[in-house]
Design a protein around this motif. Structure first.
Motif, PDB file in Angstrom:
ATOM      1  N   GLN A  76      15.270  46.418  63.605  1.00  0.00           N
ATOM      2  CA  GLN A  76      15.147  45.336  64.648  1.00  0.00           C
ATOM      3  C   GLN A  76      13.754  45.049  64.770  1.00  0.00           C
ATOM      4  OE1 GLN A  76      17.767  45.055  67.889  1.00  0.00           O
ATOM      5  NE2 GLN A  76      16.736  43.296  68.847  1.00  0.00           N
ATOM      6  N   ALA A  77      13.193  46.303  65.027  1.00  0.00           N
ATOM      7  CA  ALA A  77      11.704  46.005  65.333  1.00  0.00           C
ATOM      8  C   ALA A  77      10.750  45.608  64.303  1.00  0.00           C
ATOM      9  CB  ALA A  77      11.043  47.492  65.870  1.00  0.00           C
ATOM     10  N   ILE A  78      11.275  45.971  63.027  1.00  0.00           N
ATOM     11  CA  ILE A  78      10.567  45.613  61.722  1.00  0.00           C
ATOM     12  C   ILE A  78      10.787  44.047  61.307  1.00  0.00           C
ATOM     13  CG2 ILE A  78      10.479  45.782  59.353  1.00  0.00           C
ATOM     14  CD1 ILE A  78      11.105  48.870  59.506  1.00  0.00           C
ATOM     15  N   ILE A  79      12.203  43.801  61.482  1.00  0.00           N
ATOM     16  CA  ILE A  79      12.355  42.134  61.409  1.00  0.00           C
ATOM     17  C   ILE A  79      11.540  41.495  62.377  1.00  0.00           C
ATOM     18  CG2 ILE A  79      14.083  40.620  61.628  1.00  0.00           C
ATOM     19  CD1 ILE A  79      16.294  42.801  60.824  1.00  0.00           C
ATOM     20  N   ALA A  80      11.397  41.891  63.652  1.00  0.00           N
ATOM     21  CA  ALA A  80      10.760  41.380  64.787  1.00  0.00           C
ATOM     22  C   ALA A  80       9.228  40.917  64.403  1.00  0.00           C
ATOM     23  CB  ALA A  80      10.841  41.720  66.011  1.00  0.00           C
ATOM     24  N   LEU A  81       8.812  42.084  63.965  1.00  0.00           N
ATOM     25  CA  LEU A  81       7.342  42.218  63.463  1.00  0.00           C
ATOM     26  C   LEU A  81       6.814  41.236  62.323  1.00  0.00           C
ATOM     27  CD1 LEU A  81       4.759  43.835  63.563  1.00  0.00           C
ATOM     28  CD2 LEU A  81       5.399  45.335  61.738  1.00  0.00           C
ATOM     29  N   ALA A  82       7.845  41.431  61.141  1.00  0.00           N
ATOM     30  CA  ALA A  82       7.656  40.149  60.257  1.00  0.00           C
ATOM     31  C   ALA A  82       7.594  39.025  60.585  1.00  0.00           C
ATOM     32  CB  ALA A  82       8.780  40.645  59.101  1.00  0.00           C
ATOM     33  N   HIS A  83       8.562  38.619  61.698  1.00  0.00           N
ATOM     34  CA  HIS A  83       8.727  36.980  61.926  1.00  0.00           C
ATOM     35  C   HIS A  83       7.407  36.823  62.797  1.00  0.00           C
ATOM     36  CE1 HIS A  83      12.871  35.888  61.149  1.00  0.00           C
ATOM     37  NE2 HIS A  83      13.336  36.935  61.248  1.00  0.00           N
ATOM     38  N   SER A  84       6.931  37.879  63.418  1.00  0.00           N
ATOM     39  CA  SER A  84       5.900  37.404  64.331  1.00  0.00           C
ATOM     40  C   SER A  84       4.469  37.103  63.389  1.00  0.00           C
ATOM     41  CB  SER A  84       5.257  38.515  65.128  1.00  0.00           C
ATOM     42  OG  SER A  84       6.320  39.147  65.813  1.00  0.00           O
ATOM     43  N   LEU A  85       4.507  38.005  62.349  1.00  0.00           N
ATOM     44  CA  LEU A  85       3.624  37.945  61.370  1.00  0.00           C
ATOM     45  C   LEU A  85       3.534  36.773  60.145  1.00  0.00           C
ATOM     46  CD1 LEU A  85       2.517  41.725  61.060  1.00  0.00           C
ATOM     47  CD2 LEU A  85       1.172  40.046  61.997  1.00  0.00           C
ATOM     48  N   LYS A  86       4.765  36.066  60.610  1.00  0.00           N
ATOM     49  CA  LYS A  86       5.314  34.976  59.512  1.00  0.00           C
ATOM     50  C   LYS A  86       5.259  35.646  58.023  1.00  0.00           C
ATOM     51  CE  LYS A  86       3.883  31.048  62.261  1.00  0.00           C
ATOM     52  NZ  LYS A  86       4.195  31.847  63.229  1.00  0.00           N
ATOM     53  N   LEU A  87       5.956  36.854  57.880  1.00  0.00           N
ATOM     54  CA  LEU A  87       6.193  37.438  56.689  1.00  0.00           C
ATOM     55  C   LEU A  87       7.712  37.328  56.427  1.00  0.00           C
ATOM     56  CD1 LEU A  87       4.115  40.832  56.791  1.00  0.00           C
ATOM     57  CD2 LEU A  87       3.400  38.434  55.652  1.00  0.00           C
ATOM     58  N   GLU A  88       8.216  37.263  55.105  1.00  0.00           N
ATOM     59  CA  GLU A  88       9.420  37.529  54.658  1.00  0.00           C
ATOM     60  C   GLU A  88       9.949  38.623  54.999  1.00  0.00           C
ATOM     61  OE1 GLU A  88      12.305  35.310  51.329  1.00  0.00           O
ATOM     62  OE2 GLU A  88      11.482  37.316  50.924  1.00  0.00           O
ATOM     63  N   VAL A  89      11.197  39.034  55.494  1.00  0.00           N
ATOM     64  CA  VAL A  89      11.693  40.451  55.448  1.00  0.00           C
ATOM     65  C   VAL A  89      13.090  40.626  54.793  1.00  0.00           C
ATOM     66  CG1 VAL A  89      12.779  39.921  57.910  1.00  0.00           C
ATOM     67  CG2 VAL A  89      12.128  42.414  57.123  1.00  0.00           C
ATOM     68  N   MET A  90      13.023  41.660  54.019  1.00  0.00           N
ATOM     69  CA  MET A  90      14.182  41.870  53.041  1.00  0.00           C
ATOM     70  C   MET A  90      14.745  43.470  53.508  1.00  0.00           C
ATOM     71  SD  MET A  90      14.671  41.715  49.029  1.00  0.00           S
ATOM     72  CE  MET A  90      14.522  40.165  48.724  1.00  0.00           C
ATOM     73  N   ALA A  91      16.094  43.574  53.584  1.00  0.00           N
ATOM     74  CA  ALA A  91      16.812  44.655  53.838  1.00  0.00           C
ATOM     75  C   ALA A  91      17.021  45.312  52.386  1.00  0.00           C
ATOM     76  CB  ALA A  91      17.711  44.570  54.746  1.00  0.00           C
ATOM     77  N   GLU A  92      16.874  46.462  52.173  1.00  0.00           N
ATOM     78  CA  GLU A  92      17.302  47.292  50.964  1.00  0.00           C
ATOM     79  C   GLU A  92      18.240  48.030  51.087  1.00  0.00           C
ATOM     80  OE1 GLU A  92      13.423  48.493  48.858  1.00  0.00           O
ATOM     81  OE2 GLU A  92      13.642  50.368  50.145  1.00  0.00           O
TER      82      GLU A  92
END
Ligand code: C2E
Ligand code: MG
Ligand code: MG
Ligand code: MG
Length: 292
Positions: A221-237
């Motif tokens: 959840q923290a990685i997803i939130a970080l990606a959103h704040s930095l305007k990066l796409e986030v993918m779960a593998e």
């Protein structure tokens, strides 16, 4: 305990050690010829957008069909190839093959898939790496935007200055850049804002128990939130279950990859599979958008 037997104990252990060394040497030796003998193949694993439910791209994963030992996992031979430098010609072959394949899917099959390719440090830090990318894209007549490079945190940390320069040169050309296995490497979050990145891929170690282990859920959840704040796409593998997908959806994870969608497929099966599974993950009809 062998130790109490003195010298005999050593005699007992020596053959075992040299068997391992011999095995390694022989693997290394056959890897030297694997490329020329056509024993290397790429398989392709679909990547799906949770927003649209559609397959947007594929990741190229290296496979070695050893004449006597059968399939050998890249986890086994890539570290070997990195040590002895064979990763440089192998990596170039991977880029060439993956880009040519992506071009074919785009033209003859009409499938506008992004192709993601894994890079090793040695390959990325080569002096002529950018020239190699230009040459391959030109030769395959593939748009730079269709190619995504997956790099790890530890690769970037090996030579920070050079990594920044190289990443900017790649970004200028329009390539997409992803951090693979995010959260497992040693790195400083500080670099995230200095690198021109497009995507973070959450390592599957965090995804595996996401629905059972509160700590893993918190990290993901923290990685997803970080990606959103930095305007990066986030993918779960490594996504394997419906429950994992449901969790990731509530956290507004953009995309997934894993056995839940499909195992990596040989190229001749991939196009057919994509056509049969164009819309894979059901998109909820409550209008949920992927911005929290
Ligand atoms: P990676 O880039 O993180 O690739 C994902 C790995 O997870 C792949 O293993 C894939 O088959 C596996 N995987 C995908 N979905 C699932 C799932 O749902 N559950 C489980 N348990 N596993 C899943 P693979 O193909 O064995 O590759 C291992 C690693 O080898 C890759 O990890 C990558 O770091 C490296 N690698 C593969 N191909 C290349 C290549 O062409 N060049 C370089 N430098 N490294 C490569
Ligand atoms: Mg990868
Ligand atoms: Mg990964
Ligand atoms: Mg990995």
């Amino acid at each position: 305990q062998a130790k109490t037997q003195g010298g005999r104990g050593l005699q007992y252990y020596t053959p075992a050690l040299s068997t391992e060394t011999t095995r390694r040497l022989s693997l290394e030796n056959s890897l030297r010829y694997a490329l020329d003998r056509g024993e290397l193949e790429l398989h392709y694993q679909p990547q799906v957008s949770l927003e649209s439910g559609r397959v947007t791209g594929v990741e190229a994963l290296l496979r070695w069909r050893h004449p006597h030992r059968g399939w050998i996992s890249p986890a086994q031979f890539i570290p070997l190839a990195e040590e002895n430098g064979l990763i440089v010609p192998i990596g170039e072959w991977v880029l060439n093959t993956a880009c040519a394949q992506a071009k074919t899917w785009r033209t003859t099959e009409g499938l506008p898939l992004t192709i993601a390719v894994n890079l090793s440090a040695r390959q990325f830090l080569q002096a002529n790496f950018i020239a190699q990318i230009d040459q391959i894209l030109g030769q395959c007549d593939l748009a730079a935007t269709a190619l995504k490079l997956e790099i790890t945190e530890s690769l970037l940390m090996q030579d920070l200055k050079r990594a920044i320069t190289t990443l900017h040169a790649l970004k200028e050309r329009g390539l997409q850049l992803a951090i693979d296995d995010f959260g497992t490497g040693y790195s400083s979050l500080n670099y995230l804002k200095r690198f021109p990145l497009d995507q973070l891929k959450i390592d599957r170690a965090f995804i595996r128990d996401i629905t059972r282990e509160p700590d893993d859920a918190a990290i993901a959840q923290a990685i997803i939130a970080l990606a959103h704040s930095l305007k990066l796409e986030v993918m779960a593998e490594g996504v394997e279950s419906e429950a994992q997908v449901a969790f990731l959806r509530t956290k507004f994870c953009h995309a997934i990859q894993g056995y839940y969608v499909s195992r990596p497929l040989p190229p001749e099966q991939l196009a057919h599979w994509v056509r049969e599974n164009r819309c894979l993950v059901q998109v909820p009809d409550n209008g949920a958008s992927h911005t929290p």
